[in-house]
Design a protein around this motif. Structure first.
Motif, PDB file in Angstrom:
ATOM      1  N   THR A   1       7.951   7.179  -0.469  1.00 20.10           N
ATOM      2  CA  THR A   1       9.063   8.124  -0.358  1.00 20.10           C
ATOM      3  C   THR A   1       8.527   9.425   0.196  1.00 20.10           C
ATOM      4  O   THR A   1       7.536   9.966  -0.324  1.00 20.10           O
ATOM      5  CB  THR A   1       9.720   8.367  -1.724  1.00 20.10           C
TER       6      THR A   1
ATOM      7  N   THR B   1      11.479   5.304   2.196  1.00 20.55           N
ATOM      8  CA  THR B   1      12.692   6.046   1.891  1.00 20.55           C
ATOM      9  C   THR B   1      12.464   7.500   2.271  1.00 20.55           C
ATOM     10  O   THR B   1      11.498   8.120   1.795  1.00 20.55           O
ATOM     11  CB  THR B   1      13.057   5.951   0.404  1.00 20.55           C
TER      12      THR B   1
ATOM     13  N   SER C   1      14.272   5.499   7.458  1.00 25.46           N
ATOM     14  CA  SER C   1      14.292   4.707   6.229  1.00 25.46           C
ATOM     15  C   SER C   1      14.489   3.232   6.584  1.00 25.46           C
ATOM     16  O   SER C   1      15.483   2.862   7.207  1.00 25.46           O
ATOM     17  CB  SER C   1      15.419   5.183   5.308  1.00 25.46           C
TER      18      SER C   1
END
Lengths: 113, 116
Positions: free
Chosen positions: B12, B113, B86
């Motif tokens: 992330t 992400t 993403s």
């Protein structure tokens, strides 16, 4: 047009019943591949056709069959589906050597109940 | 046995931040290395590939990767990520399957992400 098409997008099958998945490409590629993709696992090569010659991976040899009636089409056949066959099935094609790009279809999600 | 390892299952990052996705391979011969990306409800698409020459290769959408023979690695980088990056990213190595046949062996993939 670098398109590989797979039908259907989703497929539901019953345990013990046969399943047939279809793939087509219009790029005149000599090699067509079938991969199985399960969650959190790498795409796993099941088999591939180089021209008219079928090559199946040793560990899935007896579980999957395939046919390639012409250069554009390739099918994946499961004679008797089990729960463990639930997965995404990816078809791909390419031509040429090791450095050539594989072109993938969007996949068929098979659910066996 | 030949293999591809992507050690990070999920990454992330914030939008605008830099990115590195790691890939290590094990293959005895000259490797032909690929990065593919899979956006939701789409097939795998090629980002970039390496087969010889400059170890840093450029791909689409600002991605690049660096091949290191000494480290058996092929890490993917991007200087500034966008929310549209993403996706799931797969590293792969092309290896001989006998004769003139070749097959791609993939890693498990890294889910990227990008947060606002």
């Amino acid at each position: 047009d670098t398109t590989v098409k797979q039908n259907p997008r989703y497929k539901l099958a019953r345990v013990g019943k046969p399943v047939n998945l279809i793939c087509s490409q219009t790029m005149n590629h000599d090699t067509m591949y079938w991969y199985q993709k399960k969650p959190n696992q790498a795409p796993k090569l099941l088999l591939f056709y180089y021209d008219k010659i079928l090559n199946r991976e040793a560990d899935t040899f007896e579980k999957f069959q395939s046919s390639r009636p012409n250069n554009s089409f390739c099918s994946l056949y499961i004679g008797s589906a089990g729960l463990e066959y639930s997965a995404m099935y990816l078809c791909a094609s390419r031509t040429g050597g090791a450095a050539e790009t594989l072109y993938f279809g969007s996949g068929t999600r098979l659910t066996v109940l | 046995a030949q293999s591809v390892t992507q050690p990070d299952a999920r990454v992330t990052v914030s939008e605008g931040a830099s990115l590195q996705l790691r890939c290590k391979y094990s293959y005895s011969a000259t490797p032909y290395l690929f990065w593919y990306v899979q956006y939701p409800r789409q097939g795998l698409q090629l980002l970039l590939k390496y087969y010889s020459g400059d170890p840093v290769v450029q791909g689409v959408n600002g991605f690049e990767a660096e091949f290191s023979k000494s480290n058996s690695s092929f890490h993917l980088r991007k200087a500034s990520v966008h929310w549209s990056d993403s996706a799931v990213y797969f590293c792969a190595v092309s290896m001989s399957s006998g004769g003139s046949n070749y097959k791609l062996t993939f890693g498990k993939g890294t889910l990227l992400t990008v947060t606002p």
